[in-house]
Write a protein that holds these residues in place. Sequence first.
Motif, PDB file in Angstrom:
ATOM      1  N   SER A 133      42.694 -14.565 -37.866  1.00 35.15           N
ATOM      2  CA  SER A 133      43.667 -14.717 -38.942  1.00 35.15           C
ATOM      3  C   SER A 133      43.449 -16.047 -39.640  1.00 35.15           C
ATOM      4  CB  SER A 133      45.103 -14.624 -38.394  1.00 35.15           C
ATOM      5  OG  SER A 133      45.346 -15.651 -37.454  1.00 35.15           O
ATOM      6  N   THR A 134      43.870 -16.110 -40.884  1.00 35.48           N
ATOM      7  CA  THR A 134      43.806 -17.360 -41.644  1.00 35.48           C
ATOM      8  C   THR A 134      45.168 -17.634 -42.257  1.00 35.48           C
ATOM      9  OG1 THR A 134      43.199 -16.388 -43.796  1.00 35.48           O
ATOM     10  CG2 THR A 134      41.406 -16.821 -42.232  1.00 35.48           C
ATOM     11  N   ARG A 135      45.438 -18.918 -42.446  1.00 33.39           N
ATOM     12  CA  ARG A 135      46.672 -19.335 -43.110  1.00 33.39           C
ATOM     13  C   ARG A 135      46.328 -20.440 -44.103  1.00 33.39           C
ATOM     14  NH1 ARG A 135      48.098 -15.352 -41.539  1.00 33.39           N
ATOM     15  NH2 ARG A 135      49.812 -14.738 -40.154  1.00 33.39           N
ATOM     16  N   GLY A 136      46.593 -20.173 -45.383  1.00 33.98           N
ATOM     17  CA  GLY A 136      46.356 -21.173 -46.421  1.00 33.98           C
ATOM     18  C   GLY A 136      44.926 -21.668 -46.453  1.00 33.98           C
ATOM     19  N   LEU A 137      43.972 -20.801 -46.129  1.00 35.86           N
ATOM     20  CA  LEU A 137      42.580 -21.237 -45.976  1.00 35.86           C
ATOM     21  C   LEU A 137      41.935 -21.531 -47.331  1.00 35.86           C
ATOM     22  CD1 LEU A 137      40.210 -21.668 -43.980  1.00 35.86           C
ATOM     23  CD2 LEU A 137      39.589 -19.270 -44.399  1.00 35.86           C
ATOM     24  N   GLU A 138      41.307 -22.687 -47.408  1.00 35.72           N
ATOM     25  CA  GLU A 138      40.509 -23.056 -48.575  1.00 35.72           C
ATOM     26  C   GLU A 138      39.138 -23.491 -48.096  1.00 35.72           C
ATOM     27  OE1 GLU A 138      40.416 -26.596 -51.876  1.00 35.72           O
ATOM     28  OE2 GLU A 138      42.322 -25.508 -51.634  1.00 35.72           O
ATOM     29  N   LEU A 139      38.099 -22.880 -48.660  1.00 37.06           N
ATOM     30  CA  LEU A 139      36.707 -23.195 -48.313  1.00 37.06           C
ATOM     31  C   LEU A 139      35.985 -23.636 -49.573  1.00 37.06           C
ATOM     32  CD1 LEU A 139      36.010 -20.086 -46.038  1.00 37.06           C
ATOM     33  CD2 LEU A 139      36.451 -22.426 -45.266  1.00 37.06           C
ATOM     34  N   ARG A 140      35.252 -24.746 -49.452  1.00 36.32           N
ATOM     35  CA  ARG A 140      34.585 -25.338 -50.605  1.00 36.32           C
ATOM     36  C   ARG A 140      33.121 -25.590 -50.339  1.00 36.32           C
ATOM     37  NH1 ARG A 140      37.274 -28.115 -54.619  1.00 36.32           N
ATOM     38  NH2 ARG A 140      39.543 -27.852 -54.619  1.00 36.32           N
ATOM     39  N   PRO A 151      37.173 -25.915 -43.086  1.00 34.41           N
ATOM     40  CA  PRO A 151      38.122 -25.675 -44.183  1.00 34.41           C
ATOM     41  C   PRO A 151      38.522 -26.970 -44.875  1.00 34.41           C
ATOM     42  CG  PRO A 151      39.211 -25.442 -42.050  1.00 34.41           C
ATOM     43  CD  PRO A 151      37.754 -25.643 -41.770  1.00 34.41           C
ATOM     44  N   ALA A 152      38.650 -26.891 -46.197  1.00 34.58           N
ATOM     45  CA  ALA A 152      39.214 -28.010 -46.940  1.00 34.58           C
ATOM     46  C   ALA A 152      40.718 -28.056 -46.751  1.00 34.58           C
ATOM     47  CB  ALA A 152      38.863 -27.873 -48.421  1.00 34.58           C
ATOM     48  N   ALA A 153      41.299 -26.907 -46.432  1.00 30.87           N
ATOM     49  CA  ALA A 153      42.738 -26.817 -46.140  1.00 30.87           C
ATOM     50  C   ALA A 153      42.955 -25.542 -45.341  1.00 30.87           C
ATOM     51  CB  ALA A 153      43.555 -26.789 -47.435  1.00 30.87           C
ATOM     52  N   GLY A 154      44.072 -25.503 -44.625  1.00 37.95           N
ATOM     53  CA  GLY A 154      44.444 -24.311 -43.902  1.00 37.95           C
ATOM     54  C   GLY A 154      43.754 -24.183 -42.549  1.00 37.95           C
ATOM     55  N   THR A 155      43.948 -23.037 -41.894  1.00 40.50           N
ATOM     56  CA  THR A 155      43.458 -22.826 -40.534  1.00 40.50           C
ATOM     57  C   THR A 155      42.840 -21.447 -40.385  1.00 40.50           C
ATOM     58  OG1 THR A 155      45.603 -21.964 -39.802  1.00 40.50           O
ATOM     59  CG2 THR A 155      45.218 -24.329 -39.520  1.00 40.50           C
ATOM     60  N   VAL A 156      41.958 -21.351 -39.377  1.00 37.94           N
ATOM     61  CA  VAL A 156      41.426 -20.073 -38.898  1.00 37.94           C
ATOM     62  C   VAL A 156      41.797 -19.982 -37.426  1.00 37.94           C
ATOM     63  CG1 VAL A 156      39.383 -18.650 -38.498  1.00 37.94           C
ATOM     64  CG2 VAL A 156      39.493 -20.154 -40.512  1.00 37.94           C
ATOM     65  N   ALA A 157      42.385 -18.858 -37.026  1.00 33.84           N
ATOM     66  CA  ALA A 157      42.829 -18.704 -35.639  1.00 33.84           C
ATOM     67  C   ALA A 157      42.214 -17.462 -35.023  1.00 33.84           C
ATOM     68  CB  ALA A 157      44.350 -18.621 -35.565  1.00 33.84           C
ATOM     69  N   LEU A 158      41.910 -17.559 -33.742  1.00 34.44           N
ATOM     70  CA  LEU A 158      41.458 -16.424 -32.940  1.00 34.44           C
ATOM     71  C   LEU A 158      42.504 -16.185 -31.864  1.00 34.44           C
ATOM     72  CD1 LEU A 158      39.430 -14.308 -32.015  1.00 34.44           C
ATOM     73  CD2 LEU A 158      38.182 -16.120 -30.807  1.00 34.44           C
ATOM     74  N   ASP A 159      43.149 -15.034 -31.927  1.00 38.03           N
ATOM     75  CA  ASP A 159      44.253 -14.714 -31.017  1.00 38.03           C
ATOM     76  C   ASP A 159      45.293 -15.830 -31.004  1.00 38.03           C
ATOM     77  OD1 ASP A 159      43.071 -12.309 -30.420  1.00 38.03           O
ATOM     78  OD2 ASP A 159      42.125 -13.030 -28.581  1.00 38.03           O
TER      79      ASP A 159
END
Length: 271
Positions: A7-14, A57-65
């Motif tokens: 899952s991601t929350r507020g993810l920003e990738l640059r 990520p420049a902002a936000g998170t990536v989560a595993l379980d």
Amino acid sequence: MTANQLSTRGLELRYGAKAVVQDLDLELPGDAVTAIVGPNACGKSTLLRGLARLLDPAAGTVALDGADIHRMPARALARRMGLLPQQPVTPEAITVEALVRLGRFPHQRLLAPWSAADQAAVEAALERTGTLPLRDQHVDRLSGGQRQRAWIALALAQDTELLLLDEPTTFLDLRHQLDVLDLVADLHTDAGRTVVMVLHDLGQAARYADHMVVMKDGRPAAAGPPGEVLDAELVASVFDVDCRIVPDPETGTPLVVPRDRAGRRTAAAPA
């Protein structure tokens, strides 16, 4: 929550100053095959790189379980997540078996010998991918389809329950595309792997995936079961293609049929 859920929350990738993925909230189901699709330069592969922790990520998170992958030790994450990049670089003059053995690196301990469990994982990966007869051949001398199966074998030897595949059918002819996708389907149904893959072909994505994420301009335009999200309006909006969606005669899954743009329609063709 099912296992192996990303899952991601507020993810920003640059990439430098350019934001490719922006403010992305996304849930990818565990215990399923997910296909990420979209037009060129929409952020598909960038998103996969972010999910695999290859791009910070420049902002936000990536989560595993539910756990932030950027707070996990690298080896711990590698025991849970395997990745096949879009164009993996093959070490010079390496055999198929030697390549597949590299997948055991996350399980190695300092000064610990190669174990029977390590070799068993390699043998199982070679057998499942049909590369046992190729074990002593050099990878750079294989056909494209054989080479792709060897790289998938490496990911399998890593013995993770979650596999990320970036355009695994690129540069393959139709037969080898289907061979690879059939293998992916078997890994899910027979071996219980959760798979997230980037694909270009919408029909193949609909046929092989349980869940589809359609990307446009760095954000999801739609997400859900292919039969529920893939329609003519979506294809027109995301891909700028006028089409009809018909049931695949083999599987009943959605099949995209572009409308004739050059007046080549025959009198017998439906309107």
